[in-house]
Scaffold this motif. Structure first.
Motif, PDB file in Angstrom:
ATOM      1  N   GLU A  22      -6.553   8.233   2.649  1.00 44.53           N
ATOM      2  CA  GLU A  22      -6.204   9.375   3.170  1.00 44.53           C
ATOM      3  C   GLU A  22      -4.936   9.810   2.986  1.00 44.53           C
ATOM      4  OE1 GLU A  22      -8.307  11.361   5.301  1.00 44.53           O
ATOM      5  OE2 GLU A  22     -10.009  10.102   5.017  1.00 44.53           O
ATOM      6  N   PHE A  23      -4.681  10.919   2.383  1.00 39.36           N
ATOM      7  CA  PHE A  23      -3.379  11.287   2.166  1.00 39.36           C
ATOM      8  C   PHE A  23      -2.434  11.469   3.222  1.00 39.36           C
ATOM      9  CE2 PHE A  23      -0.180  14.658   1.204  1.00 39.36           C
ATOM     10  CZ  PHE A  23       0.366  14.081  -0.015  1.00 39.36           C
ATOM     11  N   ASP A  24      -3.222  12.033   4.582  1.00 34.18           N
ATOM     12  CA  ASP A  24      -2.314  12.117   5.829  1.00 34.18           C
ATOM     13  C   ASP A  24      -1.648  10.943   6.318  1.00 34.18           C
ATOM     14  OD1 ASP A  24      -2.430  15.040   5.564  1.00 34.18           O
ATOM     15  OD2 ASP A  24      -4.154  15.140   6.981  1.00 34.18           O
ATOM     16  N   THR A  25      -2.504   9.739   6.167  1.00 32.88           N
ATOM     17  CA  THR A  25      -2.127   8.651   6.505  1.00 32.88           C
ATOM     18  C   THR A  25      -0.922   7.863   5.623  1.00 32.88           C
ATOM     19  OG1 THR A  25      -4.302   8.054   7.357  1.00 32.88           O
ATOM     20  CG2 THR A  25      -2.784   6.149   6.927  1.00 32.88           C
ATOM     21  N   ILE A  26      -1.069   8.329   4.293  1.00 35.28           N
ATOM     22  CA  ILE A  26       0.137   7.752   3.510  1.00 35.28           C
ATOM     23  C   ILE A  26       1.316   8.635   3.732  1.00 35.28           C
ATOM     24  CG2 ILE A  26       0.819   7.600   1.266  1.00 35.28           C
ATOM     25  CD1 ILE A  26      -2.378   6.958   0.544  1.00 35.28           C
ATOM     26  N   LYS A  27       1.038  10.058   3.892  1.00 35.97           N
ATOM     27  CA  LYS A  27       2.226  10.889   4.180  1.00 35.97           C
ATOM     28  C   LYS A  27       2.879  10.354   5.679  1.00 35.97           C
ATOM     29  CE  LYS A  27       1.197  14.908   5.900  1.00 35.97           C
ATOM     30  NZ  LYS A  27       0.792  16.468   6.169  1.00 35.97           N
ATOM     31  N   LYS A  28       2.273  10.208   6.704  1.00 41.77           N
ATOM     32  CA  LYS A  28       2.995   9.743   7.674  1.00 41.77           C
ATOM     33  C   LYS A  28       3.707   8.347   7.788  1.00 41.77           C
ATOM     34  CE  LYS A  28       1.480   8.058  12.373  1.00 41.77           C
ATOM     35  NZ  LYS A  28       2.387   6.703  12.243  1.00 41.77           N
ATOM     36  N   LEU A  29       3.170   7.379   6.902  1.00 38.89           N
ATOM     37  CA  LEU A  29       3.950   6.095   6.511  1.00 38.89           C
ATOM     38  C   LEU A  29       5.364   6.540   5.764  1.00 38.89           C
ATOM     39  CD1 LEU A  29       0.909   3.885   5.815  1.00 38.89           C
ATOM     40  CD2 LEU A  29       2.243   3.779   7.829  1.00 38.89           C
ATOM     41  N   ILE A  30       4.930   7.280   4.679  1.00 35.95           N
ATOM     42  CA  ILE A  30       6.240   7.778   3.995  1.00 35.95           C
ATOM     43  C   ILE A  30       7.202   8.350   4.737  1.00 35.95           C
ATOM     44  CG2 ILE A  30       7.086   9.065   1.890  1.00 35.95           C
ATOM     45  CD1 ILE A  30       5.416   6.631   1.301  1.00 35.95           C
ATOM     46  N   ARG A  31       6.786   9.197   5.820  1.00 38.82           N
ATOM     47  CA  ARG A  31       7.810  10.063   6.530  1.00 38.82           C
ATOM     48  C   ARG A  31       8.500   9.165   7.438  1.00 38.82           C
ATOM     49  NH1 ARG A  31       4.434  13.075   9.678  1.00 38.82           N
ATOM     50  NH2 ARG A  31       4.367  14.842   8.222  1.00 38.82           N
ATOM     51  N   GLU A  32       7.512   8.073   7.961  1.00 39.22           N
ATOM     52  CA  GLU A  32       8.367   7.132   8.851  1.00 39.22           C
ATOM     53  C   GLU A  32       9.637   6.423   7.936  1.00 39.22           C
ATOM     54  OE1 GLU A  32       5.484   4.270  10.075  1.00 39.22           O
ATOM     55  OE2 GLU A  32       4.729   5.735  11.904  1.00 39.22           O
ATOM     56  N   ARG A  33       9.313   5.792   6.945  1.00 35.57           N
ATOM     57  CA  ARG A  33      10.313   5.340   6.131  1.00 35.57           C
ATOM     58  C   ARG A  33      11.390   6.130   5.522  1.00 35.57           C
ATOM     59  NH1 ARG A  33       5.978   2.918   6.970  1.00 35.57           N
ATOM     60  NH2 ARG A  33       5.602   0.714   6.413  1.00 35.57           N
ATOM     61  N   ALA A  34      11.264   7.532   5.318  1.00 32.25           N
ATOM     62  CA  ALA A  34      12.213   8.238   5.209  1.00 32.25           C
ATOM     63  C   ALA A  34      13.140   8.535   6.491  1.00 32.25           C
ATOM     64  CB  ALA A  34      11.882   9.827   4.905  1.00 32.25           C
ATOM     65  N   TYR A  35      12.786   8.496   7.651  1.00 30.78           N
ATOM     66  CA  TYR A  35      13.512   8.439   8.834  1.00 30.78           C
ATOM     67  C   TYR A  35      14.270   7.241   8.991  1.00 30.78           C
ATOM     68  CZ  TYR A  35      11.643  12.712  10.840  1.00 30.78           C
ATOM     69  OH  TYR A  35      11.392  14.041  11.184  1.00 30.78           O
ATOM     70  N   LEU A  36      13.768   5.994   8.594  1.00 32.09           N
ATOM     71  CA  LEU A  36      14.255   4.619   8.668  1.00 32.09           C
ATOM     72  C   LEU A  36      15.287   4.271   7.490  1.00 32.09           C
ATOM     73  CD1 LEU A  36      11.103   2.757   9.752  1.00 32.09           C
ATOM     74  CD2 LEU A  36      12.864   3.588  11.430  1.00 32.09           C
ATOM     75  N   VAL A  37      15.197   4.992   6.223  1.00 27.52           N
ATOM     76  CA  VAL A  37      16.194   4.696   5.355  1.00 27.52           C
ATOM     77  C   VAL A  37      16.894   6.093   4.958  1.00 27.52           C
ATOM     78  CG1 VAL A  37      16.428   3.851   3.233  1.00 27.52           C
ATOM     79  CG2 VAL A  37      14.344   3.134   4.411  1.00 27.52           C
ATOM     80  N   PRO A  38      17.875   6.172   5.817  1.00 24.74           N
ATOM     81  CA  PRO A  38      18.842   7.516   5.680  1.00 24.74           C
ATOM     82  C   PRO A  38      19.185   7.896   4.306  1.00 24.74           C
ATOM     83  CG  PRO A  38      19.903   6.177   7.086  1.00 24.74           C
ATOM     84  CD  PRO A  38      18.655   5.299   6.791  1.00 24.74           C
ATOM     85  N   ASN A  39      19.165   9.281   3.923  1.00 26.10           N
ATOM     86  CA  ASN A  39      19.841   9.358   2.510  1.00 26.10           C
ATOM     87  C   ASN A  39      19.028   9.039   1.235  1.00 26.10           C
ATOM     88  OD1 ASN A  39      22.240  10.803   3.990  1.00 26.10           O
ATOM     89  ND2 ASN A  39      22.891   8.818   4.322  1.00 26.10           N
ATOM     90  N   LEU A  40      17.801   8.980   1.488  1.00 30.54           N
ATOM     91  CA  LEU A  40      17.276   8.371   0.465  1.00 30.54           C
ATOM     92  C   LEU A  40      15.787   9.597   0.348  1.00 30.54           C
ATOM     93  CD1 LEU A  40      16.606   6.306  -1.760  1.00 30.54           C
ATOM     94  CD2 LEU A  40      15.182   5.222  -0.113  1.00 30.54           C
ATOM     95  N   PHE A  41      15.526  10.128  -0.986  1.00 33.60           N
ATOM     96  CA  PHE A  41      14.671  10.852  -1.079  1.00 33.60           C
ATOM     97  C   PHE A  41      13.365  10.509  -1.415  1.00 33.60           C
ATOM     98  CE2 PHE A  41      18.525  13.565  -2.409  1.00 33.60           C
ATOM     99  CZ  PHE A  41      18.012  14.434  -1.652  1.00 33.60           C
ATOM    100  N   PHE A  42      12.396  10.947  -0.827  1.00 27.85           N
ATOM    101  CA  PHE A  42      10.870  10.645  -1.051  1.00 27.85           C
ATOM    102  C   PHE A  42       9.908  11.634  -1.523  1.00 27.85           C
ATOM    103  CE2 PHE A  42      12.472   7.313   2.036  1.00 27.85           C
ATOM    104  CZ  PHE A  42      11.954   5.928   1.626  1.00 27.85           C
ATOM    105  N   HIS A  43       9.323  11.268  -2.516  1.00 24.93           N
ATOM    106  CA  HIS A  43       8.613  12.487  -3.154  1.00 24.93           C
ATOM    107  C   HIS A  43       7.192  11.748  -3.354  1.00 24.93           C
ATOM    108  CE1 HIS A  43      12.276  14.321  -4.515  1.00 24.93           C
ATOM    109  NE2 HIS A  43      12.453  13.492  -4.888  1.00 24.93           N
ATOM    110  N   LEU A  44       6.051  12.485  -2.554  1.00 23.35           N
ATOM    111  CA  LEU A  44       5.179  12.030  -2.592  1.00 23.35           C
ATOM    112  C   LEU A  44       4.089  12.583  -3.249  1.00 23.35           C
ATOM    113  CD1 LEU A  44       2.484   9.731  -1.562  1.00 23.35           C
ATOM    114  CD2 LEU A  44       2.587  11.369   0.670  1.00 23.35           C
ATOM    115  N   TYR A  45       3.373  12.230  -4.238  1.00 15.15           N
ATOM    116  CA  TYR A  45       2.326  13.049  -5.022  1.00 15.15           C
ATOM    117  C   TYR A  45       0.997  12.593  -5.118  1.00 15.15           C
ATOM    118  CZ  TYR A  45       6.668  14.408  -7.363  1.00 15.15           C
ATOM    119  OH  TYR A  45       8.044  14.924  -7.710  1.00 15.15           O
ATOM    120  N   ASP A  46      -0.016  13.617  -4.854  1.00 17.27           N
ATOM    121  CA  ASP A  46      -1.455  13.141  -4.680  1.00 17.27           C
ATOM    122  C   ASP A  46      -2.042  13.763  -5.922  1.00 17.27           C
ATOM    123  OD1 ASP A  46      -3.962  12.510  -4.504  1.00 17.27           O
ATOM    124  OD2 ASP A  46      -4.319  13.310  -2.318  1.00 17.27           O
ATOM    125  N   ALA A  47      -2.447  13.046  -7.165  1.00 14.21           N
ATOM    126  CA  ALA A  47      -2.697  13.278  -8.332  1.00 14.21           C
ATOM    127  C   ALA A  47      -4.167  13.682  -8.256  1.00 14.21           C
ATOM    128  CB  ALA A  47      -1.967  12.692  -9.483  1.00 14.21           C
TER     129      ALA A  47
END
Length: 164
Positions: A22-47
């Motif tokens: 589920e892309f939305d589940t992975i998106k939620k997990l990546i968003r959480e990590r982006a909040y927890l690790v400031p100043n780091l860019f996260f780019h999520l691609y679904d190919a």
């Protein structure tokens, strides 16, 4: 010139019972990590064919940005309180902000993993926060009136959870 780390995940059909995530589940997990690790860019691609998507996350304020997002539609009672403390090899970061609502909204993480049910660290945090509020209230004389009123109504049963 580009710099950084790229991680590509291709699930192995011999290991996973399903390789359609589920892309939305992975998106939620990546968003959480982006909040927890400031100043780091996260780019999520679904190919995946027919499901192509790209989402980017970057939160300069880290968990203070998360608190602001959680309270974005609620009147905040004060600015976000942020504490980051290193004790030995243990690093603890904490942010909180009260709003005018009655519903508690707590998000708790250990090693960037969401601890949905809290745990002993949440119990300890709540105890320490209650103690700090009680000490501050006693020192500022706010508690004297509240405590006397509360004792009359509740026969001496008093704890910090009843300070409003």
């Amino acid at each position: 010139m580009e710099a950084g780390t790229t991680i590509t995940f291709m699930p192995d059909k011999e290991i996973f019972s399903t390789t359609d995530f589920e892309f939305d589940t992975i998106k939620k997990l990546i968003r959480e990590r982006a909040y927890l690790v400031p100043n780091l860019f996260f780019h999520l691609y679904d190919a995946r064919e027919g499901k192509e998507a790209e989402i980017n996350f970057y939160f300069e304020g880290g968990i203070t940005s998360l608190i602001s997002k959680l309270n974005e539609n609620k009147p905040a009672l004060h600015k976000v309180i942020y504490i980051d403390k290193m004790e030995g090899d243990v690093d603890v970061s904490m942010a909180l902000q009260y709003n005018d609502g009655y519903v508690e909204n707590v998000e708790s993480y250990v090693n960037v993993i969401n601890t949905i049910n809290g745990g002993t660290h949440m119990t300890g945090f709540r105890m320490a926060l209650t103690r700090a509020i009680m000490i501050t209230a006693k020192k500022s004389a706010v508690l004297k009136k509240t405590k006397r009123h509360y004792r009359r109504r509740h026969q001496g049963r008093f704890n910090g959870g009843h300070l409003y």
